[in-house]
Motif scaffolding. Structure first.
Motif, short mmCIF file in Angstrom:
data_model
loop_
_atom_site.label_atom_id
_atom_site.label_comp_id
_atom_site.label_asym_id
_atom_site.label_seq_id
_atom_site.Cartn_x
_atom_site.Cartn_y
_atom_site.Cartn_z
N TYR A 1 0.83 -1.21 0.00
CA TYR A 1 0.00 0.00 0.00
C TYR A 1 0.87 1.26 0.00
O TYR A 1 0.57 2.23 -0.71
CB TYR A 1 -0.91 0.01 1.22
CG TYR A 1 -2.04 -0.99 1.20
CD1 TYR A 1 -2.63 -1.40 0.02
CD2 TYR A 1 -2.53 -1.53 2.39
CE1 TYR A 1 -3.67 -2.31 0.01
CE2 TYR A 1 -3.57 -2.44 2.40
CZ TYR A 1 -4.14 -2.83 1.21
OH TYR A 1 -5.18 -3.73 1.21
N ALA A 2 1.94 1.26 0.80
CA ALA A 2 2.79 2.44 0.86
C ALA A 2 3.45 2.72 -0.49
O ALA A 2 3.53 3.88 -0.93
CB ALA A 2 3.85 2.27 1.95
N ASP A 3 3.92 1.68 -1.16
CA ASP A 3 4.55 1.86 -2.48
C ASP A 3 3.53 2.39 -3.49
O ASP A 3 3.83 3.30 -4.28
CB ASP A 3 5.13 0.55 -2.98
CG ASP A 3 6.38 0.12 -2.23
OD1 ASP A 3 6.99 0.97 -1.54
OD2 ASP A 3 6.76 -1.07 -2.35
N THR A 4 2.33 1.82 -3.47
CA THR A 4 1.30 2.26 -4.41
C THR A 4 0.93 3.71 -4.17
O THR A 4 0.84 4.51 -5.12
CB THR A 4 0.05 1.36 -4.28
OG1 THR A 4 0.41 0.02 -4.60
CG2 THR A 4 -1.06 1.83 -5.21
N LEU A 5 0.73 4.09 -2.92
CA LEU A 5 0.33 5.46 -2.62
C LEU A 5 1.45 6.45 -2.88
O LEU A 5 1.19 7.61 -3.21
CB LEU A 5 -0.15 5.54 -1.17
CG LEU A 5 -1.50 4.86 -0.93
CD1 LEU A 5 -1.75 4.68 0.56
CD2 LEU A 5 -2.63 5.66 -1.57
N THR A 6 2.70 6.01 -2.76
CA THR A 6 3.82 6.87 -3.13
C THR A 6 3.76 7.22 -4.61
O THR A 6 3.97 8.38 -5.01
CB THR A 6 5.15 6.19 -2.79
OG1 THR A 6 5.23 5.98 -1.37
CG2 THR A 6 6.33 7.04 -3.24
N ALA A 7 3.45 6.23 -5.44
CA ALA A 7 3.32 6.47 -6.88
C ALA A 7 2.12 7.36 -7.18
O ALA A 7 2.18 8.25 -8.04
CB ALA A 7 3.20 5.14 -7.63
N ALA B 1 -2.27 9.10 -11.74
CA ALA B 1 -2.53 8.68 -10.36
C ALA B 1 -3.63 7.63 -10.31
O ALA B 1 -3.54 6.67 -9.54
CB ALA B 1 -2.91 9.89 -9.51
N ARG B 2 -4.65 7.81 -11.16
CA ARG B 2 -5.73 6.82 -11.20
C ARG B 2 -5.21 5.46 -11.66
O ARG B 2 -5.60 4.42 -11.14
CB ARG B 2 -6.84 7.30 -12.13
CG ARG B 2 -8.13 6.46 -12.03
CD ARG B 2 -9.16 6.92 -13.06
NE ARG B 2 -9.39 8.34 -13.01
CZ ARG B 2 -10.19 8.95 -12.12
NH1 ARG B 2 -10.83 8.23 -11.22
NH2 ARG B 2 -10.34 10.26 -12.16
N SER B 3 -4.31 5.48 -12.61
CA SER B 3 -3.71 4.23 -13.08
C SER B 3 -2.84 3.62 -11.99
O SER B 3 -2.86 2.40 -11.76
CB SER B 3 -2.87 4.50 -14.33
OG SER B 3 -2.21 3.33 -14.76
N ALA B 4 -2.10 4.47 -11.26
CA ALA B 4 -1.19 3.97 -10.23
C ALA B 4 -1.93 3.33 -9.06
O ALA B 4 -1.41 2.40 -8.43
CB ALA B 4 -0.31 5.12 -9.72
N ILE B 5 -3.14 3.80 -8.77
CA ILE B 5 -3.86 3.29 -7.60
C ILE B 5 -4.60 1.98 -7.88
O ILE B 5 -5.07 1.30 -6.96
CB ILE B 5 -4.87 4.35 -7.07
CG1 ILE B 5 -5.16 4.11 -5.58
CG2 ILE B 5 -6.17 4.35 -7.88
CD1 ILE B 5 -5.97 5.22 -4.93
N GLN B 6 -4.65 1.57 -9.14
CA GLN B 6 -5.44 0.40 -9.51
C GLN B 6 -5.07 -0.89 -8.76
O GLN B 6 -5.95 -1.69 -8.45
CB GLN B 6 -5.38 0.17 -11.02
CG GLN B 6 -6.12 1.23 -11.83
CD GLN B 6 -7.53 1.48 -11.30
OE1 GLN B 6 -8.34 0.55 -11.22
NE2 GLN B 6 -7.83 2.73 -10.95
#
Length: 224
Positions: free
Chosen positions: A15-21, A34-39
């Motif tokens: 989760y931390a890595d995803t939210l960093t992106a 950002a929408r793509s990164a949170i998928q």
């Protein structure tokens, strides 16, 4: 919607890595990026139950309700470098994660009381609370010297146990440069105020930016 009743061992880092992106994309105004990164974590809902530690220690009769100034909570999270003192994992102040939910309310569901089936498990996995080292129920104070940053899930599992009574965990890797995404917080709030769903009162994010020591935008916001 993906229902989650148990966190995997890699959940905190994932989760931390995803939210960093996600945050990196929002800082430059790339909402679709950002929408793509949170998928990879989008649409999850927490339905789990949290077991608590057992303790035989006596509580202090007549212990007063907890009153912890928000400024003290912010001080503890900053002092502990936004890392959980229990598992060692990276964490976030709740307002930072709420700001991401403002931008992506469906992908990262938020419920102020963490209602089962209504909140993303990242709130349990990443949000840091200021927990008592010597438990409040045993007379522990709410001063910063008796408080430590702890993930919501780690803190709930700890319950009223003293930290020294808990089983030792295999700690996650520490991140010396981790700032809890504070450097991205104003930009995330700005995008949420313009495009997102308002989870918080109009002064919620400016107040927490002041407490956390980051410059405030002028976001618009309902009660968090």
């Amino acid at each position: 919607m993906v229902l989650i009743d148990q966190l995997t061992p890699d959940a905190v880092d994932r989760y931390a890595d995803t939210l960093t992106a996600v945050a990196a994309a929002l800082v430059v105004g790339d909402v679709e990026g950002a929408r793509s990164a949170i998928q990879p974590m989008a649409g999850e809902r927490w339905i789990g139950l949290v077991g608590t530690a057992r303790t035989t220690a006596e509580t202090v009769p007549g212990a007063k309700p907890r009153r912890m100034p928000e400024g003290v909570r912010a001080e503890v999270l900053i002092r502990d470098r936004f890392q959980c003192s229990r598992c060692g994992g990276r964490g976030l102040a709740r307002p930072v994660l709420v700001a991401v939910s403002d931008v992506f309310p469906n992908e990262l569901a938020y419920h102020r009381n963490y209602g089962r089936g209504r909140v993303h498990p990242a709130y349990w996995a990443l949000v840091l609370e200021a927990d008592h080292t010597a438990p409040h129920s045993r007379g522990g104070s709410a001063e910063a010297s008796n408080l430590t940053a702890m993930h919501a899930l780690c803190n709930t599992a700890k319950a009223d146990a003293d930290v020294h009574e808990l089983a030792v965990l295999n700690r996650l890797d520490e991140w010396p440069d981790w700032d809890g995404l504070l450097s991205a917080y104003p930009a995330i709030v700005g995008v949420g105020a313009e495009l997102g769903y308002r989870h918080s009162a109009i002064e919620y994010h400016p107040k927490w930016m002041r407490l956390l020591g980051v410059p405030a935008n002028d976001p618009k916001g309902a009660d968090a």
